[in-house]
Design a protein around this motif. Structure first.
Motif, PDB file in Angstrom:
ATOM      1  N   THR A  99       2.647   1.623  -3.348  1.00 21.06           N
ATOM      2  CA  THR A  99       1.714   2.089  -4.376  1.00 21.06           C
ATOM      3  C   THR A  99       1.469   3.586  -4.239  1.00 21.06           C
ATOM      4  O   THR A  99       1.415   4.311  -5.229  1.00 21.06           O
ATOM      5  CB  THR A  99       0.388   1.322  -4.289  1.00 21.06           C
ATOM      6  OG1 THR A  99       0.648  -0.072  -4.425  1.00 21.06           O
ATOM      7  CG2 THR A  99      -0.582   1.749  -5.366  1.00 21.06           C
ATOM      8  N   THR A 100       1.342   4.053  -2.997  1.00 17.87           N
ATOM      9  CA  THR A 100       1.162   5.482  -2.763  1.00 17.87           C
ATOM     10  C   THR A 100       2.371   6.273  -3.233  1.00 17.87           C
ATOM     11  O   THR A 100       2.234   7.318  -3.890  1.00 17.87           O
ATOM     12  CB  THR A 100       0.908   5.746  -1.265  1.00 17.87           C
ATOM     13  OG1 THR A 100      -0.235   4.997  -0.860  1.00 17.87           O
ATOM     14  CG2 THR A 100       0.675   7.220  -1.005  1.00 17.87           C
TER      15      THR A 100
ATOM     16  N   TYR B 123       0.828  -1.203   0.000  1.00 16.98           N
ATOM     17  CA  TYR B 123       0.000   0.000   0.000  1.00 16.98           C
ATOM     18  C   TYR B 123       0.863   1.254   0.000  1.00 16.98           C
ATOM     19  O   TYR B 123       0.644   2.185  -0.778  1.00 16.98           O
ATOM     20  CB  TYR B 123      -0.933  -0.009   1.215  1.00 16.98           C
ATOM     21  CG  TYR B 123      -1.651   1.297   1.428  1.00 16.98           C
ATOM     22  CD1 TYR B 123      -2.712   1.670   0.612  1.00 16.98           C
ATOM     23  CD2 TYR B 123      -1.249   2.179   2.429  1.00 16.98           C
ATOM     24  CE1 TYR B 123      -3.368   2.875   0.795  1.00 16.98           C
ATOM     25  CE2 TYR B 123      -1.897   3.384   2.614  1.00 16.98           C
ATOM     26  CZ  TYR B 123      -2.949   3.728   1.792  1.00 16.98           C
ATOM     27  OH  TYR B 123      -3.583   4.920   1.965  1.00 16.98           O
ATOM     28  N   PHE B 124       1.864   1.297   0.875  1.00 15.23           N
ATOM     29  CA  PHE B 124       2.756   2.458   0.930  1.00 15.23           C
ATOM     30  C   PHE B 124       3.546   2.617  -0.361  1.00 15.23           C
ATOM     31  O   PHE B 124       3.736   3.727  -0.860  1.00 15.23           O
ATOM     32  CB  PHE B 124       3.703   2.360   2.124  1.00 15.23           C
ATOM     33  CG  PHE B 124       3.039   2.610   3.444  1.00 15.23           C
ATOM     34  CD1 PHE B 124       2.024   3.545   3.578  1.00 15.23           C
ATOM     35  CD2 PHE B 124       3.416   1.904   4.568  1.00 15.23           C
ATOM     36  CE1 PHE B 124       1.410   3.788   4.800  1.00 15.23           C
ATOM     37  CE2 PHE B 124       2.811   2.132   5.791  1.00 15.23           C
ATOM     38  CZ  PHE B 124       1.809   3.072   5.910  1.00 15.23           C
TER      39      PHE B 124
ATOM     40  N   THR C  71       2.415   6.389  -7.011  1.00 15.10           N
ATOM     41  CA  THR C  71       1.377   7.310  -7.486  1.00 15.10           C
ATOM     42  C   THR C  71       1.858   8.749  -7.408  1.00 15.10           C
ATOM     43  O   THR C  71       1.698   9.525  -8.360  1.00 15.10           O
ATOM     44  CB  THR C  71       0.093   7.138  -6.647  1.00 15.10           C
ATOM     45  OG1 THR C  71      -0.369   5.797  -6.787  1.00 15.10           O
ATOM     46  CG2 THR C  71      -0.986   8.098  -7.092  1.00 15.10           C
ATOM     47  N   VAL C  72       2.478   9.117  -6.298  1.00 13.16           N
ATOM     48  CA  VAL C  72       3.017  10.467  -6.154  1.00 13.16           C
ATOM     49  C   VAL C  72       4.125  10.702  -7.178  1.00 13.16           C
ATOM     50  O   VAL C  72       4.210  11.779  -7.790  1.00 13.16           O
ATOM     51  CB  VAL C  72       3.513  10.701  -4.717  1.00 13.16           C
ATOM     52  CG1 VAL C  72       4.289  12.007  -4.600  1.00 13.16           C
ATOM     53  CG2 VAL C  72       2.347  10.688  -3.746  1.00 13.16           C
TER      54      VAL C  72
END
Length: 70
Positions: A47-48, A44-45, A51-52
């Motif tokens: 992927t975040t 999850y981290f 994305t950024v």
């Protein structure tokens, strides 16, 4: 370049950004679904962060194109 070319480049970059974000989101979801527990949080981290990175890269490309026009 004319005004129409600038808006075409912007629309193209927005579309490319959207596609990249969808790919990153689906990839992160698929990977997180394959694991469970603490690795899921790490995915999850990650992927975040990706994305950024995609957003910042595409914003940088838009700025570079805009500066190249001047």
């Amino acid at each position: 370049m004319g005004e129409g070319d600038s808006s075409t480049l912007l629309a193209s970059r927005v579309f490319v950004t959207w596609v990249e974000l969808v790919v990153v989101g689906f990839g992160g979801t698929a990977l997180a679904g394959a694991v469970s527990g603490p690795p899921e949080l790490i995915v999850y981290f990650a992927t975040t962060l990706v994305t950024v990175a995609v957003l910042l890269y595409n914003i940088d490309q838009l700025i570079q194109q805009r500066l190249g026009e001047q």
